[in-house]
Design a protein around this motif. Structure first.
Motif, PDB file in Angstrom:
ATOM      1  N   ARG A  63       0.838  -1.211   0.000  1.00 18.96           N
ATOM      2  CA  ARG A  63       0.000   0.000   0.000  1.00 18.96           C
ATOM      3  C   ARG A  63       0.876   1.266   0.000  1.00 18.96           C
ATOM      4  NH1 ARG A  63      -4.433  -1.151   4.605  1.00 18.96           N
ATOM      5  NH2 ARG A  63      -5.326  -3.014   3.701  1.00 18.96           N
ATOM      6  N   ILE A  64       1.935   1.223   0.833  1.00 20.33           N
ATOM      7  CA  ILE A  64       2.824   2.397   0.867  1.00 20.33           C
ATOM      8  C   ILE A  64       3.482   2.618  -0.476  1.00 20.33           C
ATOM      9  CG2 ILE A  64       4.979   3.267   1.900  1.00 20.33           C
ATOM     10  CD1 ILE A  64       4.086   1.893   4.522  1.00 20.33           C
ATOM     11  N   GLU A  65       3.884   1.558  -1.141  1.00 25.62           N
ATOM     12  CA  GLU A  65       4.515   1.658  -2.447  1.00 25.62           C
ATOM     13  C   GLU A  65       3.535   2.221  -3.472  1.00 25.62           C
ATOM     14  OE1 GLU A  65       7.639   1.098  -3.647  1.00 25.62           O
ATOM     15  OE2 GLU A  65       8.237   0.842  -1.555  1.00 25.62           O
ATOM     16  N   GLU A  66       2.261   1.787  -3.356  1.00 23.10           N
ATOM     17  CA  GLU A  66       1.228   2.291  -4.279  1.00 23.10           C
ATOM     18  C   GLU A  66       1.004   3.789  -4.065  1.00 23.10           C
ATOM     19  OE1 GLU A  66      -2.319  -0.023  -3.744  1.00 23.10           O
ATOM     20  OE2 GLU A  66      -1.360  -1.865  -4.470  1.00 23.10           O
TER      21      GLU A  66
END
Length: 127
Positions: free
Chosen positions: A120-123
């Motif tokens: 999610r953080i990467e997205e």
């Protein structure tokens, strides 16, 4: 030398034995009498010599069967001892889990959640 009267197949016999062996003679006579009783029950009255011969043969047959069973048990004991000696000489490595399975499952669940959060953080960074 003690003299005793034993009864086999309803017939009395005077026999002698060594001092102190009376108990063994009574036991042997009882075994022979039991076999004679079976014969008399099946065949009926018979000559004394034939009854004693047949009862003796029946006991000998039982003794031979017991000897065969004993020999087979001794052979199994020898094999079992060889197997045990081999196991002692060449122990297998056995791994015992130190961490309980529930802890491993919990760590796997935490790792999966952490990976989901990382995705999610990467997205969000990419977006």
């Amino acid at each position: 030398m003690p003299e005793m009267t034993i009864t086999i197949g309803g017939r009395d016999f005077e026999v002698a034995c060594q001092e102190g062996e009376e108990h063994f003679l009574r036991s042997a006579a009882k075994l022979l009498d039991n076999e004679a009783a079976v014969l008399i029950g099946q065949i009926g009255r018979m000559p004394e010599a034939r009854m004693l011969l047949m009862a003796g043969l029946m006991l000998a047959d039982k003794a031979a069967g017991l000897e065969d069973q004993l020999r087979a048990a001794e052979e199994r004991a020898v094999v079992a001892e060889r197997v045990a000696a081999n196991a002692r000489a060449n122990p297998e490595r056995v791994e015992v889990p130190v961490i309980p399975e529930i802890v491993i499952d919990s760590f796997a669940e935490i790792a999966a959640r952490a990976e989901a959060l990382a995705d999610r953080i990467e997205e969000r960074k990419a977006g």
